[in-house]
Scaffold this active site. Structure first.
Site, PDB file in Angstrom:
ATOM      1  N   GLU A  35      -1.339 -14.151   0.166  1.00  0.00           N
ATOM      2  CA  GLU A  35       0.659 -15.441  -0.245  1.00  0.00           C
ATOM      3  C   GLU A  35       1.215 -14.999   0.649  1.00  0.00           C
ATOM      4  O   GLU A  35       2.299 -16.270   0.990  1.00  0.00           O
ATOM      5  CB  GLU A  35       0.354 -15.188  -1.453  1.00  0.00           C
ATOM      6  CG  GLU A  35       1.472 -14.080  -1.669  1.00  0.00           C
ATOM      7  CD  GLU A  35       1.039 -12.574  -1.698  1.00  0.00           C
ATOM      8  OE1 GLU A  35      -0.310 -12.703  -1.800  1.00  0.00           O
ATOM      9  OE2 GLU A  35       2.044 -11.309  -2.261  1.00  0.00           O
ATOM     10  N   HIS A  87      -1.055  -8.683   0.931  1.00  0.00           N
ATOM     11  CA  HIS A  87      -0.962  -9.995   0.582  1.00  0.00           C
ATOM     12  C   HIS A  87      -0.955 -11.003   1.278  1.00  0.00           C
ATOM     13  O   HIS A  87      -0.275 -11.493   1.868  1.00  0.00           O
ATOM     14  CB  HIS A  87       0.872  -9.626   0.144  1.00  0.00           C
ATOM     15  CG  HIS A  87       1.123  -8.454  -0.020  1.00  0.00           C
ATOM     16  ND1 HIS A  87       1.323  -8.916  -2.003  1.00  0.00           N
ATOM     17  CD2 HIS A  87       1.614  -7.117  -0.346  1.00  0.00           C
ATOM     18  CE1 HIS A  87       1.468  -7.527  -2.225  1.00  0.00           C
ATOM     19  NE2 HIS A  87       1.848  -6.422  -1.352  1.00  0.00           N
ATOM     20  N   CYS A 111      -2.399  -6.089  -3.944  1.00  0.00           N
ATOM     21  CA  CYS A 111      -2.579  -5.137  -3.727  1.00  0.00           C
ATOM     22  C   CYS A 111      -2.239  -3.573  -4.849  1.00  0.00           C
ATOM     23  O   CYS A 111      -3.323  -3.532  -4.936  1.00  0.00           O
ATOM     24  CB  CYS A 111      -0.882  -5.030  -2.998  1.00  0.00           C
ATOM     25  SG  CYS A 111      -0.136  -3.354  -2.519  1.00  0.00           S
TER      26      CYS A 111
HETATM   27  N1  GLN Z   1       3.004   0.386  -5.256  1.00  0.00           N
HETATM   28  C1  GLN Z   1       1.403  -0.148  -4.891  1.00  0.00           C
HETATM   29  C2  GLN Z   1       2.292   0.492  -3.130  1.00  0.00           C
HETATM   30  O1  GLN Z   1       3.053   1.455  -3.006  1.00  0.00           O
HETATM   31  C3  GLN Z   1       1.626  -1.371  -4.260  1.00  0.00           C
HETATM   32  C4  GLN Z   1       2.659  -2.042  -3.443  1.00  0.00           C
HETATM   33  C5  GLN Z   1       2.793  -3.380  -3.578  1.00  0.00           C
HETATM   34  O2  GLN Z   1       1.787  -3.891  -4.388  1.00  0.00           O
HETATM   35  N2  GLN Z   1       3.360  -4.320  -2.561  1.00  0.00           N
HETATM   36  O3  GLN Z   1       0.940   1.058  -2.353  1.00  0.00           O
END
Ligand code: GLN
Length: 526
Positions: free
Chosen positions: A505, A503, A377
């Site tokens: 994970e 994600h 992300c």
């Molecule tokens: N802050 C970033 C966004 O909102 C990444 C979010 C994250 O890593 N879950 O897109």
């Protein structure tokens, strides 16, 4: 057949591992039963989505987009179920429901009270889930510790549950702590007795007591707890301190928990633990060892990265290697010399600008030095920014999350996010499919043309920069079916340089490690 209910409460201390205990009980019974886990949290937030990870650990995201307590990670991993947002009941949600009913006029003429109105909402919600899911068994974990003001209403509702669900269908499990004070060298049962007294004052009489302890509970201590707390001595179970949580079901099995539950609830579901036994055995007997740098900003609390740590455990078990994690707080980062001592680098998810320049520097070094890299992300955002600045020569490239005036907003807010004002539950949340590019590393790892992973973000790779980035050699190896969103990237000619907007994970399981983690660890081992 009506559903059975196991209600898990905790006492003495917080952080004793109620979630893992509940999940382990479920694991022991899951071979033949359809088990639904429910978690009740006493706080007034609707969900943990707006809390800092330091407050509440990792925010777990479900397929349906629910942001839920991190215990759902344990439930999904131990029970092999796909959980639903509705199964996490917070007091914030309960009060919302009461208020809506009151405004609709459902309580017309009545004074709305904690008992019965609030407790009815709680019970009905749980009974409704049991029915909707055709559950054989519902395991309800009550967050917090008995005696906390916050969970009183949940405890009262659980007291009443034995009438609604039938006494023969309800079992109460209480998790406590049995300390061995320094110098005394004796297992002490008093905190357990006092905690059970607190529970009894609330009308809940436990059927099973699990005493968390650094040793197996001695027979005389079990007898003492049994006498003072009115449970059979067989029903006093050790919750042994262990190095890895996957051992807990085996401890519970050894302590006879399945038989006691069978006796209490008349449920027979003999556990089939063969596969796990083999994998846990691998975990305990690694043949190789590697070190992975985790470059984040919540590194002081490992709970913030619980699912990532579990994903590594899953890879360890399959690849028979010990994975040491080196926590790198990117905020404080001055140099990247630590990379000399690691086999791979992970940049996990995160929010806000603190520590981002440090992450970009680390990713640059990993790219240039051919060190395996996995970005999750925010980790993908950082990798794209690094590539834009140093390979595409887009000076000052950034994400508008970090710098709203950047000349090259290679990462920008999703168009559908632009007008959103409310913070709670409004990110791009939940499972989304991505089309995988044939011939990519990604495709070889997933072995499918389409993969679904869970998301939690507001920003994306800006479509205006797709062309320049790919022309310079970055491969968008997974994109949304409409072609707009970049879900996975990779660099060819690198040992392993892969990042995702998702994600992965969150869906890794002991039986099937997340492909991206598996590929990464394999590359680190190379
Ligand atoms: N802050 C970033 C966004 O909102 C990444 C979010 C994250 O890593 N879950 O897109």
């Amino acid at each position: 057949m009506p559903a059975k209910f196991i209600i898990v409460t905790g006492g003495v201390l917080s952080g004793l591992g109620k979630g893992i205990a509940a999940a382990s009980i479920g694991h022991l019974l899951s071979s033949k039963l359809k088990i639904i886990p429910i978690k009740c949290d006493g706080y007034l937030n609707v969900d943990p989505g707006t809390m800092n990870p330091y407050e509440h650990g990792e925010v777990f995201v479900l397929d349906d987009g629910g942001e839920v307590d991190m215990d759902f990670g344990h439930y999904e991993r131990f029970l092999d179920v796909t959980c639903k947002s509705k199964w996490n009941l917070t007091m914030g949600k309960v009060f919302d429901m009461v208020r809506q009913k009151e405004r609709k006029g459902d309580y017309l003429g009545k004074t709305v009270q904690y008992i019965p109105h609030v407790t009815d909402i709680i019970k009905n919600h749980i009974l409704e889930i049991a029915l909707e899911e055709s559950a054989d068994l519902v395991i309800i974990e009550i967050g917090g510790t008995v005696g906390d003001i916050e969970n009183e209403l949940f405890l009262e509702a659980m007291r009443q549950m034995k009438e609604d669900a039938g006494r023969e269908n309800t079992a109460y499990v209480h998790l406590t702590y049995v300390p061995i004070p320094y110098g005394v060298n004796e297992q002490k049962s008093k905190p357990t007795q006092q905690s059970v007294n607190l529970l009894k004052q609330r009308g809940i009489f436990p059927d099973i007591i699990i005493g968390r302890c650094s040793e197996f509970l001695k027979k005389d201590v079990k007898t003492k707890i049994s006498n003072f707390c009115d449970v059979e001595s067989d029903a006093v179970i050790t919750g042994l301190d262990v190095d890895d949580i996957y051992e807990i079901p085996f401890i519970f099995e050894e302590e006879g928990l399945p038989d006691i539950l069978h006796k209490n609830l008349n449920i027979y579901s003999p556990p089939d633990m063969r596969k796990w036994k083999q994998l846990i055995n691998n975990l305990r007997n690694p043949q190789k060892e590697i070190t992975v740098a985790m470059c984040g900003k919540y590194t002081k609390l490992e709970d913030s990265y619980a699912s990532i740590i579990e994903s590594f455990n899953h890879c360890s078990a399959h690849l028979r290697c010990k994975i040491n994690l080196k926590w790198v707080e990117t905020t404080d980062l001055g140099d990247t010399s630590f990379l000399d001592d690691v086999d791979g680098v992970v940049v996990p998810g995160g929010f806000g600008s603190r520590g981002t320049e440090g992450k970009i520097e680390i990713i640059r070094a990993a790219r240039e030095r051919d060190i395996p890299f996995l970005g999750l992300c925010l980790g993908l955002h950082m990798a794209v920014i690094e590539f834009a600045r140093n390979v595409c020569h887009l000076e000052g490239a950034n994400s508008t999350e970090m710098d709203s005036d950047t000349p090259h907003p290679v990462i920008d807010i999703l168009p559908e996010q632009k007008d959103i004002k409310e913070k709670g539950g409004t990110m791009r949340l939940g499972a989304y499919p991505a089309v995988l590019k044939k011939g990519s590393v990604l495709h070889s790892l997933y072995k499918t043309d389409e993969a679904s992973e869970r998301h939690r973000h507001r920003y994306e790779v800006n479509p205006e920069y797709h062309r320049i980035i790919t022309e310079n050699g970055m491969v968008f190896s997974g994109i949304s079916p409409d072609g707009r969103l970049v879900e996975f990237i990779e660099l060819p000619d690198h040992k392993y340089f892969v990042a995702t907007q998702a994600h992965p994970e969150l869906k890794s399981r002991m039986e099937s490690p997340a492909p991206l983690f598996y590929g990464f660890i394999n590359a680190c081992l190379d």
